[in-house]
Scaffold this active site. Structure first.
Site, short mmCIF file in Angstrom:
data_model
loop_
_atom_site.label_atom_id
_atom_site.label_comp_id
_atom_site.label_asym_id
_atom_site.label_seq_id
_atom_site.Cartn_x
_atom_site.Cartn_y
_atom_site.Cartn_z
N SER A 155 0.83 -1.19 0.00
CA SER A 155 0.00 0.00 0.00
C SER A 155 0.87 1.25 0.00
CB SER A 155 -0.98 -0.05 1.19
OG SER A 155 -1.95 0.95 1.08
N ASP A 193 -9.66 -4.30 -5.12
CA ASP A 193 -9.12 -3.42 -4.08
C ASP A 193 -9.98 -2.16 -3.98
OD1 ASP A 193 -7.59 -1.61 -2.53
OD2 ASP A 193 -5.72 -2.51 -3.22
N HIS A 237 -7.90 -5.26 -0.60
CA HIS A 237 -6.65 -4.57 -0.27
C HIS A 237 -5.84 -5.48 0.65
CE1 HIS A 237 -4.20 -0.98 -0.30
NE2 HIS A 237 -4.17 -0.93 1.02
#
Length: 255
Positions: A118, A180, A231
């Site tokens: 991320s 995501d 995610h």
């Protein structure tokens, strides 16, 4: 280069230490968030030392200015607002210190991988591919590779002006879940396409055909999508990461 100022965890190798992977977490996490993955991968990579740094705490705008561990501030996940360039460059400096500590300990930079999830993926792209434009007194690292998991390209409007002379020969593994909800899959793909179109890195859709899969771990970006994944890093992505690391920092020594 500054001295190491980041706190970090270490997972030690179980045989002769010949390579290092620095694992950079996302917003609100810390180095411990990488522990399950490093514990899973360590048996297949016994020569690797894993360094898991903790980002400094700072107010993060997208989370109502709550104080969280983060590598730079984030106004939102729309990626349209002005980016926190000073925060990014400060984090590059802090990660440089970790890389330099490994080099000073005898590990060649060509045996070091920067890996991030991320926001961590965004900062390792800047640190791993960036040159003099993102740091003082150095043209950048000639690393074994860079890993981006559910990340994005920061400073994309001027990233080309920031790259190091080693960027075009750097292997990059980019994994991204197709569902995501935070860092959209389409934005991840667009980021990879910018690296190809504006920077000049080779780009392979790593899950499309035997030839491109055979090039996995070579210079350029191998982008792999994972159907239905949010995610997070699924088991297939973790297996692909293991394969990438085995290719770019193979265990060439007995002991």
């Amino acid at each position: 280069m500054s001295l190491v100022t980041l706190p970090f965890l270490v997972v030690q190798p179980t045989k002769a230490h010949t390579a290092t992977v620095i694992c950079v977490h996302g917003i609100g996490d810390d180095g411990r968030g990488w522990n399950p993955l490093t514990n899973e991968l360590a048996p297949a990579l016994p020569h690797v030392k894993w360094v898991l740094p903790h980002a400094p705490q700072r107010p993060v705008t997208v989370y109502n200015k709550e104080w969280l561990r983060a590598w730079f501030d984030m106004p939102s996940f729309s990626f349209t607002e002005t980016e926190d360039t000073p925060g990014m460059l400060d984090s590059v400096c802090k990660l440089d210190a970790l890389v330099k500590a490994e080099v000073d300990a005898g590990i060649p930079q060509e045996r070091i991988v920067l890996s991030g999830f991320s926001q961590g993926g965004a900062i390792v792209l800047l640190s791993g591919l960036g040159g003099r434009g993102v740091r003082e007194g150095g043209e950048g690292w000639k690393l074994a590779g860079v890993v981006v998991m559910s990340g994005w390209l920061p400073l994309r409007d001027r990233f080309k002006s920031l790259i190091s002379p080693h960027a075009l020969t750097m292997p990059v593994f980019w994994g991204h879940g197709t569902d995501d909800p935070l860092v959209r899959y389409s934005f991840g793909r667009k980021s990879a396409e910018i690296l190809k179109d504006q920077v000049g890195l080779a780009l392979r859709w790593g899950d499309k055909g035997e030839a491109e899969r055979a090039a996995f771990g070579s210079a350029g970006v191998s982008f792999l999508g994972y159907d239905g994944v949010l995610h997070a890093a699924c088991s297939k992505e973790r297996a692909d990461l293991k394969e990438f690391l085995q290719r770019v920092i193979p265990d060439n020594h007995s002991g």
